[in-house]
Design a protein around this motif. Structure first.
Motif, PDB file in Angstrom:
ATOM      1  N   SER A  47      37.250  20.459  43.719  1.00  0.00           N
ATOM      2  CA  SER A  47      38.432  19.467  43.617  1.00  0.00           C
ATOM      3  C   SER A  47      38.168  18.778  42.391  1.00  0.00           C
ATOM      4  N   LEU A  48      38.805  17.935  42.133  1.00  0.00           N
ATOM      5  CA  LEU A  48      38.735  17.038  40.839  1.00  0.00           C
ATOM      6  C   LEU A  48      37.735  15.596  41.559  1.00  0.00           C
ATOM      7  N   ILE A  49      36.872  15.508  40.819  1.00  0.00           N
ATOM      8  CA  ILE A  49      36.069  14.378  41.522  1.00  0.00           C
ATOM      9  C   ILE A  49      35.952  13.703  40.177  1.00  0.00           C
ATOM     10  N   GLY A  50      36.253  12.082  40.559  1.00  0.00           N
ATOM     11  CA  GLY A  50      36.177  11.075  39.447  1.00  0.00           C
ATOM     12  C   GLY A  50      34.969  10.012  39.677  1.00  0.00           C
ATOM     13  N   ILE A  51      34.310   9.740  38.772  1.00  0.00           N
ATOM     14  CA  ILE A  51      33.002   8.951  38.800  1.00  0.00           C
ATOM     15  C   ILE A  51      32.915   7.974  37.665  1.00  0.00           C
ATOM     16  N   ALA A  57      25.239   8.352  36.848  1.00  0.00           N
ATOM     17  CA  ALA A  57      26.651   8.887  36.897  1.00  0.00           C
ATOM     18  C   ALA A  57      26.389  10.506  36.158  1.00  0.00           C
ATOM     19  N   HIS A  58      25.631  10.536  35.127  1.00  0.00           N
ATOM     20  CA  HIS A  58      25.596  12.009  34.469  1.00  0.00           C
ATOM     21  C   HIS A  58      24.788  12.851  35.424  1.00  0.00           C
ATOM     22  N   TYR A  59      23.773  12.299  36.011  1.00  0.00           N
ATOM     23  CA  TYR A  59      23.012  13.366  37.115  1.00  0.00           C
ATOM     24  C   TYR A  59      24.086  13.789  38.155  1.00  0.00           C
ATOM     25  N   TRP A  60      24.940  12.818  38.688  1.00  0.00           N
ATOM     26  CA  TRP A  60      25.488  13.353  39.906  1.00  0.00           C
ATOM     27  C   TRP A  60      26.741  14.201  39.642  1.00  0.00           C
ATOM     28  N   ALA A  61      27.362  13.965  38.146  1.00  0.00           N
ATOM     29  CA  ALA A  61      28.281  14.814  37.658  1.00  0.00           C
ATOM     30  C   ALA A  61      27.897  16.269  37.467  1.00  0.00           C
ATOM     31  N   ARG A  62      26.545  16.099  36.974  1.00  0.00           N
ATOM     32  CA  ARG A  62      26.030  17.667  36.502  1.00  0.00           C
ATOM     33  C   ARG A  62      25.914  18.633  38.072  1.00  0.00           C
ATOM     34  N   GLU A  63      25.364  17.775  38.988  1.00  0.00           N
ATOM     35  CA  GLU A  63      25.102  18.402  40.263  1.00  0.00           C
ATOM     36  C   GLU A  63      26.349  18.770  40.865  1.00  0.00           C
ATOM     37  N   LEU A  64      27.516  18.091  40.797  1.00  0.00           N
ATOM     38  CA  LEU A  64      28.624  18.593  41.390  1.00  0.00           C
ATOM     39  C   LEU A  64      29.525  19.700  40.510  1.00  0.00           C
ATOM     40  N   ILE A  65      29.105  19.441  39.575  1.00  0.00           N
ATOM     41  CA  ILE A  65      29.713  20.604  38.423  1.00  0.00           C
ATOM     42  C   ILE A  65      28.932  21.979  38.898  1.00  0.00           C
ATOM     43  N   LYS A  66      27.857  21.720  39.387  1.00  0.00           N
ATOM     44  CA  LYS A  66      26.893  23.041  39.449  1.00  0.00           C
ATOM     45  C   LYS A  66      27.487  23.722  41.070  1.00  0.00           C
ATOM     46  N   GLN A  67      28.104  22.542  41.964  1.00  0.00           N
ATOM     47  CA  GLN A  67      28.818  23.181  43.021  1.00  0.00           C
ATOM     48  C   GLN A  67      29.995  23.620  43.104  1.00  0.00           C
ATOM     49  N   GLY A  68      30.645  23.628  41.697  1.00  0.00           N
ATOM     50  CA  GLY A  68      31.964  24.293  41.380  1.00  0.00           C
ATOM     51  C   GLY A  68      32.985  23.199  41.358  1.00  0.00           C
ATOM     52  N   HIS A  69      32.765  21.851  41.402  1.00  0.00           N
ATOM     53  CA  HIS A  69      33.603  20.801  41.310  1.00  0.00           C
ATOM     54  C   HIS A  69      33.912  20.453  40.008  1.00  0.00           C
ATOM     55  N   ASP A  70      35.074  19.814  39.803  1.00  0.00           N
ATOM     56  CA  ASP A  70      35.589  19.462  38.216  1.00  0.00           C
ATOM     57  C   ASP A  70      35.127  17.598  38.371  1.00  0.00           C
ATOM     58  N   ALA A  71      33.937  17.480  38.079  1.00  0.00           N
ATOM     59  CA  ALA A  71      33.529  16.367  37.849  1.00  0.00           C
ATOM     60  C   ALA A  71      33.631  15.448  36.503  1.00  0.00           C
ATOM     61  N   ARG A  72      34.394  14.264  36.665  1.00  0.00           N
ATOM     62  CA  ARG A  72      34.789  13.624  35.199  1.00  0.00           C
ATOM     63  C   ARG A  72      34.298  12.337  35.545  1.00  0.00           C
ATOM     64  N   LEU A  73      33.611  11.722  34.264  1.00  0.00           N
ATOM     65  CA  LEU A  73      33.214  10.276  34.248  1.00  0.00           C
ATOM     66  C   LEU A  73      34.322   9.678  33.272  1.00  0.00           C
ATOM     67  N   MET A  74      34.482   8.364  33.758  1.00  0.00           N
ATOM     68  CA  MET A  74      35.399   7.285  33.234  1.00  0.00           C
ATOM     69  C   MET A  74      34.584   6.121  32.776  1.00  0.00           C
ATOM     70  N   ALA A  75      34.937   5.340  31.977  1.00  0.00           N
ATOM     71  CA  ALA A  75      34.336   3.965  31.555  1.00  0.00           C
ATOM     72  C   ALA A  75      34.965   2.973  32.664  1.00  0.00           C
ATOM     73  N   ALA A  76      34.213   2.240  33.117  1.00  0.00           N
ATOM     74  CA  ALA A  76      34.561   1.163  34.222  1.00  0.00           C
ATOM     75  C   ALA A  76      36.085   0.511  33.558  1.00  0.00           C
ATOM     76  N   GLN A  77      35.868   0.070  32.451  1.00  0.00           N
ATOM     77  CA  GLN A  77      37.108  -0.910  31.850  1.00  0.00           C
ATOM     78  C   GLN A  77      38.430   0.080  31.948  1.00  0.00           C
ATOM     79  N   PHE A  78      38.512   1.374  32.340  1.00  0.00           N
ATOM     80  CA  PHE A  78      39.813   2.274  32.436  1.00  0.00           C
ATOM     81  C   PHE A  78      40.018   2.357  33.838  1.00  0.00           C
ATOM     82  N   VAL A  79      39.096   1.849  34.684  1.00  0.00           N
ATOM     83  CA  VAL A  79      39.226   2.321  36.047  1.00  0.00           C
ATOM     84  C   VAL A  79      39.665   0.943  36.856  1.00  0.00           C
ATOM     85  N   SER A  80      39.194  -0.359  36.391  1.00  0.00           N
ATOM     86  CA  SER A  80      39.434  -1.647  36.942  1.00  0.00           C
ATOM     87  C   SER A  80      40.917  -1.998  37.272  1.00  0.00           C
TER      88      SER A  80
END
Length: 337
Positions: A47-51, A57-80
């Motif tokens: 699935s698509l996973i946002g962090i 964050a980069h560590y978790w994104a790499r690990e989730l990508i290895k499992q086949g997920h679409d992990a994406r990182l976003m700046a906190a000011q764009f999430v709030s």
């Protein structure tokens, strides 16, 4: 239960998960411990996973990508802006889940382990430099109590400490011994910084994009390796101006009704990269007088119209656009005549 999009709020020990289906209906709310995260997502369909882009964050994104997920990182000011009520883990995860599904969201490229290793060298070097600066400032304050004033620059401090060590200045024995200890610490820090500089120079020589960037005036091994490791894939930026804006080198806007109002530079993004680029252009501006190439003539004209500081920031923004073009297109630097 078909989870299409997930918001993952990460922390040191407690992680919050919020998932929705294709229609945006909430189908998953769960709290996980650190040891349960990878096992949980290993048994979850891709699935698509946002962090949020934060520590780890980069560590978790790499690990989730290895499992086949679409992990994406976003700046906190764009999430709030997507958080509907008070700030807590559940609301943060829901906001992340909502933000990652926006079609125009800007994402942070996931850094590789190699890039983060290079940045670790830069961070430790910066820490050592700050320790040296603090040490020299303390020496200035201590010697000032004995009527000894050190001129500007670390070189002046080294020279005066050498004189004190050789007995050239009158100090009480206890003070001389204490200042001598600080002088030994200063020499140790100088050696450590030199070792890091040599390591970074070796990294720059081994990195083809960094070698190309070092052809730009004001860009040395430290700046080049930091840029390559931090930016990753420069094609994620649509233009050189967007890259310069990401570095915080473009003016703030307060425009309305078709009337453009520009303020001071935004200072967004990575402070270290922006500082390196501006310090590099300051050194370049000392040599532009009398040069006839297009960039030097432009910089000199800008200095006359405004001031050196404005010209330094403007030249750093211009260099940022050049860097984006070189990294995204794989081209060499060419001096405009």
């Amino acid at each position: 239960m078909k989870v299409a999009r997930v918001g993952l709020d990460i922390a040191k020990t407690v992680f919050q998960v919020h998932g929705v289906d294709m229609q945006g209906k909430t189908v998953l709310k769960k709290t996980l411990s650190r040891g349960e995260v990878l096992a949980f997502f290993a048994n979850t369909p891709a699935s698509l996973i946002g962090i949020e882009a934060c520590a780890g964050a980069h560590y978790w994104a790499r690990e989730l990508i290895k499992q086949g997920h679409d992990a994406r990182l976003m700046a906190a000011q764009f999430v709030s802006p997507y958080r509907k009520s008070g700030k807590n883990d559940a609301n943060d995860a829901e906001a992340i889940c909502e933000a990652v599904g926006r079609p125009n969201m800007r994402f942070v490229p996931v850094k590789s382990e190699e890039a983060q290793a290079v940045l670790a060298v830069h961070r430790v070097r910066a820490l050592t430099v700050s320790e040296r600066t603090a040490l020299v400032n303390q020496v200035r304050g201590l010697l000032g109590e004995f009527g000894i004033v050190i001129g500007q620059g670390i070189a002046q401090a080294r020279r005066l400490l050498g004189e004190i060590g050789a007995g050239g200045r009158q100090l009480p024995p206890l003070a001389r011994e204490t200042i001598g200890d600080l002088h030994d610490r200063l020499r140790t820090l100088d050696e450590r910084i030199l070792a890091y500089d040599r390591k970074i120079s070796a990294l720059a020589k081994a990195c083809e994009p960094a070698r190309r960037l070092m052809a730009i005036e004001g860009v040395g091994p430290v700046t080049a390796t930091a840029l390559v490791a931090s930016v990753g894939n420069a094609s994620t930026f649509k233009s050189g101006r967007q890259f310069a804006a990401w570095l915080g080198l473009t003016p703030r806007q307060n425009s309305s009704g078709g009337k453009t109002k520009l303020g001071s530079i935004s200072k967004r993004g990575d402070v270290t990269l922006r500082t390196l680029l501006i310090h590099g252009t300051r050194s370049v501006l000392r040599l532009t007088t009398g040069r006839t190439d297009r960039k030097s003539v432009w910089a000199e004209a800008l200095k006359e119209r405004s001031c050196t500081n404005v010209a330094a920031v403007a030249l750093a923004a211009k260099n940022a656009r050049i860097i984006w073009a070189m990294l995204s297109r794989g081209t060499e630097y060419q001096v405009a005549s």
